[in-house]
Design a protein around this motif. Structure first.
Motif, short mmCIF file in Angstrom:
data_model
loop_
_atom_site.label_atom_id
_atom_site.label_comp_id
_atom_site.label_asym_id
_atom_site.label_seq_id
_atom_site.Cartn_x
_atom_site.Cartn_y
_atom_site.Cartn_z
N MET A 1 44.33 58.67 42.25
CA MET A 1 45.17 57.62 41.67
C MET A 1 46.37 58.26 40.97
O MET A 1 46.22 59.14 40.12
CB MET A 1 44.36 56.81 40.65
N SER A 2 47.56 57.81 41.34
CA SER A 2 48.78 58.33 40.73
C SER A 2 49.12 57.54 39.48
O SER A 2 48.87 56.33 39.40
CB SER A 2 49.95 58.24 41.71
N VAL A 3 49.71 58.23 38.51
CA VAL A 3 50.22 57.58 37.29
C VAL A 3 51.59 58.17 36.98
O VAL A 3 51.94 59.25 37.45
CB VAL A 3 49.28 57.77 36.09
N TRP A 4 52.35 57.44 36.18
CA TRP A 4 53.62 57.95 35.65
C TRP A 4 53.38 58.37 34.22
O TRP A 4 52.91 57.58 33.41
CB TRP A 4 54.68 56.86 35.72
N SER A 36 53.23 41.46 41.28
CA SER A 36 53.09 40.90 42.63
C SER A 36 54.16 41.52 43.53
O SER A 36 55.36 41.45 43.20
CB SER A 36 53.24 39.38 42.59
N HIS A 37 53.72 42.16 44.60
CA HIS A 37 54.65 42.79 45.54
C HIS A 37 55.62 43.74 44.83
O HIS A 37 56.81 43.79 45.14
CB HIS A 37 55.41 41.73 46.33
N SER A 76 53.74 50.96 42.82
CA SER A 76 53.17 50.05 43.82
C SER A 76 53.27 50.64 45.22
O SER A 76 52.33 50.55 46.02
CB SER A 76 53.90 48.70 43.77
N ARG A 77 54.42 51.26 45.51
CA ARG A 77 54.60 51.88 46.82
C ARG A 77 53.65 53.06 47.00
O ARG A 77 52.99 53.19 48.04
CB ARG A 77 56.05 52.33 46.98
N ARG A 78 53.57 53.92 45.99
CA ARG A 78 52.73 55.11 46.08
C ARG A 78 51.24 54.78 46.21
O ARG A 78 50.50 55.49 46.89
CB ARG A 78 52.93 55.99 44.85
N GLU A 83 52.28 45.16 48.69
CA GLU A 83 52.13 43.83 49.27
C GLU A 83 50.97 43.07 48.65
O GLU A 83 50.50 42.08 49.22
CB GLU A 83 51.91 43.96 50.79
N ARG A 84 50.52 43.50 47.48
CA ARG A 84 49.34 42.87 46.86
C ARG A 84 49.62 42.54 45.40
O ARG A 84 50.63 42.95 44.83
CB ARG A 84 48.15 43.84 46.93
N SER A 85 48.68 41.79 44.84
CA SER A 85 48.70 41.57 43.40
C SER A 85 48.06 42.75 42.70
O SER A 85 47.11 43.35 43.22
CB SER A 85 47.94 40.29 43.05
N ALA A 86 48.57 43.08 41.53
CA ALA A 86 48.06 44.25 40.81
C ALA A 86 48.21 44.05 39.32
O ALA A 86 48.93 43.16 38.85
CB ALA A 86 48.81 45.51 41.25
N ALA A 87 47.50 44.87 38.57
CA ALA A 87 47.59 44.89 37.11
C ALA A 87 48.20 46.21 36.69
O ALA A 87 47.65 47.28 36.99
CB ALA A 87 46.20 44.72 36.49
N ALA A 88 49.33 46.14 36.01
CA ALA A 88 49.97 47.35 35.48
C ALA A 88 49.61 47.48 34.01
O ALA A 88 49.50 46.48 33.29
CB ALA A 88 51.47 47.28 35.65
N ARG A 89 49.43 48.69 33.56
CA ARG A 89 49.23 48.95 32.14
C ARG A 89 50.26 49.97 31.69
O ARG A 89 50.39 51.05 32.29
CB ARG A 89 47.82 49.46 31.86
N VAL A 90 50.99 49.61 30.65
CA VAL A 90 51.96 50.50 30.01
C VAL A 90 51.39 50.87 28.65
O VAL A 90 51.21 50.00 27.79
CB VAL A 90 53.33 49.83 29.86
#
Length: 285
Positions: A1-4, A36-37, A76-78, A83-90
């Motif tokens: 899993m990649s992270v920034w 989303s996307h 999202s690309r990496r 093309e999906r729904s996702a949950a981002a955490r900052v």
């Protein structure tokens, strides 16, 4: 899993410094954003709350907060989630420092952005009242504090073991504050829309604010007020947060409410329109 992490792309394993105060002491704040996307929903609202939390903790806001939408689009690309729904955490912590509680007077914050696939749960949430209490005056009830969710976690664990989906947290006076990771609303039998006050321990949720603003458009009079558990038992209940949107709920083993569903559906439609608008915003916001 990649992270920034602080401007670099890393694998998540071993990414955080062992001396980071966010890891050791929960010294920081975070936001969870629906994606989303590759597009962030309501990022300006999330960013404002995150900046407020960091200011409370006296942690400088990293300049990279302005680049979060672009970071999440690339993440999202990496991660194959474009093309999906996702949950981002900052997540932003104070960064590394010497041992002990006293914060270093010069901070070099750690900023971490991660992304995971997510799907909204289906069907009404079954709720139980938790024995744990949410202290209404706690600083951690006003923003998403890294170290502020122990009681929520234990309440959710107890609820799941009891066959429910979530728990209602009451404050020290016995009034309803919230669910473990969502705000709570009640449509009463007379058509009023109520939600706990911030001073009762409710989180100033992004979706909560949108629902309160949308209420007049669907013919509801909205109010922030103290709510009893009896009010929850007697009305149409729904939960809100950025990942579930609006989700109907009721006390475990309680019969379906006789009124309120039409108003709930109208509110959910209003929210969906606002969500769609947010996801089509142009520019860095």
């Amino acid at each position: 899993m990649s992270v920034w992490l602080n401007g670099d792309w890393r694998e998540s394993a071993g990414a955080i410094d062992a001396a980071d105060r966010g890891f050791l002491l929960g010294d920081g704040a975070f936001e969870t954003i629906y994606v989303s996307h590759g597009l962030c929903a309501f990022w300006p609202e999330h960013a404002a709350r995150l900046r407020c939390g960091l200011a409370t903790l006296r942690i400088p806001a990293p300049p990279a907060l302005d680049a979060v939408p672009a970071i999440i689009a690339e993440l999202s690309r990496r991660e194959g989630l474009a093309e999906r729904s996702a949950a981002a955490r900052v997540t932003v912590s104070r960064g590394s420092g010497p041992r002990g509680l006293f914060p270093p007077q010069t901070a070099s914050p750690t900023m971490l952005v991660s992304l995971s696939a997510c799907e909204a749960p289906r069907g009404p949430a079954r709720l139980v009242a938790s024995e744990r209490r949410r202290f209404s005056a706690a600083v951690a009830s006003r923003f998403k504090a890294i170290g502020g969710y122990i009681d929520n976690m234990l309440a959710l664990d107890a609820a799941r073991r009891a066959g429910a989906d979530d728990a209602i947290l009451l404050n020290e006076r016995g009034a309803v504050a919230c669910a473990t990771s969502a705000n709570i609303f009640v449509i009463s039998a007379d058509g009023a829309l109520v939600t706990p006050r911030i001073e009762d321990g409710a989180m100033p949720g992004v979706v909560r604010g949108l629902v309160l603003a949308a209420a007049p458009a669907v013919g509801l009079v909205a109010a922030e007020k103290e709510i009893s558990l009896d009010a929850v038992a007697g009305g149409f209940v729904f939960l809100t947060n950025s990942l579930i949107g609006l989700r109907a709920a009721r006390l475990k083993d309680a019969p379906p409410p006789s009124k309120g569903e039409e108003s709930f559906r109208a509110l959910r439609s209003c929210y969906q329109r606002r969500l769609d608008e947010s996801l089509t915003r142009k520019g860095p916001a």
